[in-house]
Design an enzyme around this catalytic site. Structure first.
Site, mmCIF file in Angstrom:
data_model
loop_
_atom_site.group_PDB
_atom_site.id
_atom_site.type_symbol
_atom_site.label_atom_id
_atom_site.label_comp_id
_atom_site.label_asym_id
_atom_site.label_seq_id
_atom_site.Cartn_x
_atom_site.Cartn_y
_atom_site.Cartn_z
ATOM 1 C CG HIS A 1 -0.266 -0.255 2.510
ATOM 2 N ND1 HIS A 1 0.643 0.622 3.047
ATOM 3 C CD2 HIS A 1 -0.336 -1.296 3.395
ATOM 4 C CE1 HIS A 1 1.089 0.169 4.201
ATOM 5 N NE2 HIS A 1 0.526 -1.005 4.432
ATOM 6 C CG HIS B 1 4.242 -1.753 1.966
ATOM 7 N ND1 HIS B 1 2.905 -2.070 1.992
ATOM 8 C CD2 HIS B 1 4.819 -2.502 2.937
ATOM 9 C CE1 HIS B 1 2.679 -2.977 2.926
ATOM 10 N NE2 HIS B 1 3.816 -3.253 3.525
ATOM 11 C CB SER C 1 -2.455 -1.403 8.359
ATOM 12 O OG SER C 1 -2.433 -2.793 8.665
#
Lengths: 288, 288
Positions: free
Chosen positions: B34, B37, B185
């Site tokens: 996501h 990252h 997350s």
């Protein structure tokens, strides 16, 4: 030869060596060097461009009741011996450099650490694995040489290296012995002349087992061999206690109970015996 | 961009890069990438010649009762995202490659692993430390980027790197948030629309504490702040359980009980809250 006391300085040197494509051979020791260590250094010398020897008595691998403070030390003599062998660097850090006050990271190698020495010296191999990984990261060696004398340590280091994908080859060098067969060890200096003479029987007991298996083709339960080895050692009056006599698979260290149907296995026969306060270990590996 | 599935192949490539003096930036992930990252990858890209992203859902950091098998995976999408970010290599090993059957070596980072997540997920950080050390040894990175979102993980990795003299710099990148403040997350996909709306209150609670301390100069016991934060979260009916709300020294993770006489300390305020079966964590760091 240069003596390095700091981690940062050492790493700067080894990083530069790697960029120059030098092969770094490493021999970790606790000092008080003897012929056994020198044979490791010679083995490293043969296969490397640069040899680094570390001298560090690692508190983490001694239990509180063990001989950490009394462990023999003689840096000046070690330095001379290293120089004579053509060692390039001695890494000789102090304790605070390796273990700052809030140090709290540990490596555990399960299974192979559990039996033999690990049973009598719990946490010993945790200390060994942790210091060895630290040293590998500092000296950035292509390979490291360890002695077969500490057979279980060799297994633990090999397993750790494999499991953690450490980019260092582990070389195991044969045990160097005195003329009467006693394995070289820094702890031999503690022996009285009487104990020293009797200590040769450890190797005699190991050789007895080797002969029975290899020459006489003994092929049955191991209990009998252990009993005979035990008798031989106990015949020496200064041998006060046998901690263990054990037959294990030389790689996994799983205990071997019988020699029946055991083809082409490599067997580690190891023992630990106390002479008063001095505890000695020895081993041989046989291939059936 | 190349996808690497084998350790030996990966190490051959990274060893060659090092000899060519390339700076390798590394972003370890469990995939299902996501924006969070991608911000780590962007940070790595800025400071390196070559970026390696690993995608590996690490079984060792999940307890048997946790969501290892259900953890979301979408390699094809991850691959596309990495390509778009200019990633050079994805290291994407299977489980047997990383953990052969007789795998038995573990890294434990004591103290910083004990509280917060470690209390609720014992062995979690042992799994994290072990996989990260393995990955570092394989990709041989100059630096690695981790997210502040997993604050305790960042502390554990930093401590491990320091204690084991690992030659990799650890960079911690800020948490990326949705418009309403919810921390990105991979587990957010599990939330129902109602839970998703309520989940924004985690950050609101953290921001409440920040305002009290930084703007209103609140200077007393932390119990009051925790109570207010707890009330705010519990006001949302899908927030079923608060695992913890905690104030800790941001480096040592020692718990902080009062703000009195706490000058120039850096404080980590962190929390873990369950929305049904979905467990979310978040944190902020404030400097007094």
């Amino acid at each position: 030869m240069k003596i390095l006391r700091k981690i940062s300085e050492t790493r700067k040197i080894t990083s530069a060596l790697i960029l120059r494509k030098k092969i770094i051979g490493f021999v970790p020791t606790m000092g008080y060097l003897h012929e056994g260590h020198l044979s490791l250094i010679k083995a490293a010398k043969k296969k490397s461009d640069v040899v680094i020897v570390s001298i560090f008595v690692n508190p983490l691998q001694f239990a509180p009741n063990e001989d950490f403070t009394k462990y023999p030390r003689n840096f000046k003599k070690d330095e001379k011996l290293c120089r004579a062998e053509g060692v390039d660097y001695i890494f000789y850090p102090d304790i605070k450099e390796m273990y700052p006050d809030d140090f709290s990271t540990y490596i555990t190698v399960e299974n192979v650490s559990a039996g033999l020495e690990g049973k009598i010296r719990p946490e010993h191999f945790r200390g060994v694995a942790t210091i060895v990984l630290k040293l590998f990261n500092i000296v950035q060696c292509s390979f490291a040489v360890f002695g077969q004398k500490d057979a279980q340590q060799a297994c633990v280091i090999k397993k750790m290296t494999e499991d953690l994908n450490i980019n260092t080859k582990i070389i195991i060098s044969p045990t160097v012995r005195e003329n009467d067969g006693l394995a070289m060890s820094s702890r031999n200096v503690y022996l009285t002349p009487g104990q020293r003479a009797d200590a040769a029987y450890l190797y005699k007991a190991l050789e007895y087992a080797r002969r029975k298996i290899m020459l006489e083709n003994y092929n049955r339960d191991i209990a009998f061999l252990k009993g005979q080895m035990s008798k031989l050692i106990k015949s020496r009056k200064t041998a006060t206690k046998i901690d263990y006599i054990s037959f294990n698979n030389s790689r996994t260290l799983e205990e071997v109970q019988t020699l029946k149907n055991l083809k082409s296995a490599s067997i580690l026969i190891s023992l630990a015996v106390r002479f008063g306060k001095v505890r000695l270990i020895d081993n041989i590996v046989i291939k059936r």
